[in-house]
Design an enzyme around this catalytic site. Structure first.
Site, PDB file in Angstrom:
ATOM      1  N   PHE A  35       0.802  -1.218   0.000  1.00 57.19           N
ATOM      2  CA  PHE A  35       0.000   0.000   0.000  1.00 57.19           C
ATOM      3  C   PHE A  35       0.836   1.270   0.000  1.00 57.19           C
ATOM      4  O   PHE A  35       0.577   2.195  -0.760  1.00 57.19           O
ATOM      5  CB  PHE A  35      -0.941   0.004   1.211  1.00 57.19           C
ATOM      6  N   ARG A  36       1.879   1.326   0.841  1.00 55.38           N
ATOM      7  CA  ARG A  36       2.507   2.612   1.116  1.00 55.38           C
ATOM      8  C   ARG A  36       3.904   2.807   0.527  1.00 55.38           C
ATOM      9  O   ARG A  36       4.469   3.881   0.648  1.00 55.38           O
ATOM     10  CB  ARG A  36       2.547   2.844   2.628  1.00 55.38           C
ATOM     11  N   GLN A 107      -2.374  -8.767   8.573  1.00 52.46           N
ATOM     12  CA  GLN A 107      -3.214  -7.652   8.153  1.00 52.46           C
ATOM     13  C   GLN A 107      -3.693  -7.847   6.711  1.00 52.46           C
ATOM     14  O   GLN A 107      -4.460  -7.029   6.209  1.00 52.46           O
ATOM     15  CB  GLN A 107      -2.417  -6.346   8.241  1.00 52.46           C
ATOM     16  N   ILE A 109      -5.522  -9.625   3.344  1.00 48.14           N
ATOM     17  CA  ILE A 109      -6.836 -10.203   3.056  1.00 48.14           C
ATOM     18  C   ILE A 109      -6.762 -11.201   1.912  1.00 48.14           C
ATOM     19  O   ILE A 109      -7.781 -11.598   1.364  1.00 48.14           O
ATOM     20  CB  ILE A 109      -7.845  -9.085   2.712  1.00 48.14           C
ATOM     21  N   ASP A 110      -5.537 -11.631   1.550  1.00 44.25           N
ATOM     22  CA  ASP A 110      -5.355 -12.436   0.332  1.00 44.25           C
ATOM     23  C   ASP A 110      -5.448 -13.941   0.534  1.00 44.25           C
ATOM     24  O   ASP A 110      -5.488 -14.694  -0.428  1.00 44.25           O
ATOM     25  CB  ASP A 110      -4.021 -12.084  -0.336  1.00 44.25           C
ATOM     26  N   HIS A 125      -7.899  -8.139   9.395  1.00 47.46           N
ATOM     27  CA  HIS A 125      -8.605  -7.280   8.447  1.00 47.46           C
ATOM     28  C   HIS A 125      -9.553  -8.095   7.561  1.00 47.46           C
ATOM     29  O   HIS A 125     -10.031  -7.600   6.541  1.00 47.46           O
ATOM     30  CB  HIS A 125      -7.617  -6.499   7.577  1.00 47.46           C
ATOM     31  N   CYS A 136     -29.124 -10.354   5.353  1.00 44.63           N
ATOM     32  CA  CYS A 136     -29.525 -11.590   6.035  1.00 44.63           C
ATOM     33  C   CYS A 136     -28.353 -12.392   6.580  1.00 44.63           C
ATOM     34  O   CYS A 136     -28.547 -13.343   7.346  1.00 44.63           O
ATOM     35  CB  CYS A 136     -30.368 -12.462   5.114  1.00 44.63           C
ATOM     36  N   CYS A 155     -28.127 -10.469  -2.906  1.00 47.74           N
ATOM     37  CA  CYS A 155     -28.629 -11.731  -2.377  1.00 47.74           C
ATOM     38  C   CYS A 155     -30.080 -11.919  -2.820  1.00 47.74           C
ATOM     39  O   CYS A 155     -30.758 -10.963  -3.215  1.00 47.74           O
ATOM     40  CB  CYS A 155     -28.525 -11.687  -0.852  1.00 47.74           C
ATOM     41  N   SER A 196       4.599  -1.624   7.693  1.00 44.79           N
ATOM     42  CA  SER A 196       5.121  -0.318   8.119  1.00 44.79           C
ATOM     43  C   SER A 196       4.687   0.028   9.532  1.00 44.79           C
ATOM     44  O   SER A 196       5.141   1.025  10.099  1.00 44.79           O
ATOM     45  CB  SER A 196       4.621   0.765   7.156  1.00 44.79           C
TER      46      SER A 196
END
Length: 252
Positions: A35-36, A107, A109-110, A125, A136, A155, A196
């Site tokens: 990201f950074r 951290q 999400i993969d 995360h 629902c 949905c 980081s």
């Protein structure tokens, strides 16, 4: 770097319980941008999204107020289904098999730690490989959001189906947080890698560690002082774990 890898290897050998705390830098060697950094998601233009800040595109505000924009960005940037684990993911999975590694706090999400074989993973995360209905709560397959032909997937109850990730403006998942805090509080070695340590509250979790050895592996130097002994390795984490595997004659 070889001397530091040898030191890291010695500490791993001496430790009985180890936890790994990692961020986006763990997956860059697999082809997922962080990201950074200068080449990261926040510092490179996203075609079609020039009018938006990346933090907004990854926020609950965007999901609620501009869902078409949110889902288009998610489909373009967050699809890791064909990405494979690298040396870091595989080494940690092998270390878990020995009984020394008691958990991975990530951290990311993969889902790459699980693809590599890790079982005790605390995804603070969430994960882009899980989806659920906001109305629902029905669970949908990992491919659903990416494969849906609807700009905003719905949905059968009419609710929006979203990925199970923590967006800006949302609380972290309670179960993952509780597990992360518990494991960080109970080990004698902490390895921090590819982060980081600027994303809070996740970065504050490492303060629960009170063990003997702390190793920090990051491409950019970090100033972290917890525990009794600190080893800083300024290097890509994939190369460090590949070096550890070679030193231990481990096939990854």
């Amino acid at each position: 770097m070889d001397d530091k890898i040898r030191q890291l290897n010695e500490w791993i050998g001496e430790s009985e319980k180890i936890v790994f705390f990692g961020g986006a830098g763990v997956s860059t060697a697999s082809g997922i941008p962080d990201f950074r950094s200068k080449d990261g998601l926040y510092n490179t233009p996203s075609v079609g999204f020039e009018a938006y800040q990346p933090e907004y595109l990854l926020s609950n505000r965007c999901l609620v107020h501009e869902p078409k924009v949110y889902f288009e960005f998610h489909r373009q940037k967050m699809d890791t289904r064909k990405i494979r684990p690298n040396h870091a993911h595989r080494y940690l999975a092998e270390l878990e098999k020995t009984g020394k590694l008691t958990g991975v706090v990530t951290q990311n999400i993969d889902g790459l730690h699980q693809k590599a074989g890790s079982r005790k993973v605390y995804e603070i995360h969430g994960s882009a490989l899980r989806n659920y209905c906001m109305k629902c709560g029905k669970i949908y397959p990992s491919d659903y959001v990416f494969e849906s032909k609807e700009p905003v997937p719905h949905c059968e109850c009419g609710g929006v189906i979203r990925p199970d990730i923590t967006l800006y403006g949302e609380s972290l998942p309670e179960d993952a947080v509780a597990g992360a805090v518990s494991v960080l509080s109970s080990v004698d070695m902490l390895i921090i890698g590819g982060t980081s340590l600027t994303v809070y509250p996740a970065a504050s979790f490492i303060n629960y560690f009170g063990g003997k050895y702390l190793a920090v592996i990051n491409r950019d130097p970090l100033d972290v002082h917890i525990g009794k002994n600190v080893l800083n390795i300024t290097e890509d984490i994939d190369r460090v774990f590949a070096g550890l595997a070679e030193m231990e004659n481990m096939t990854l």
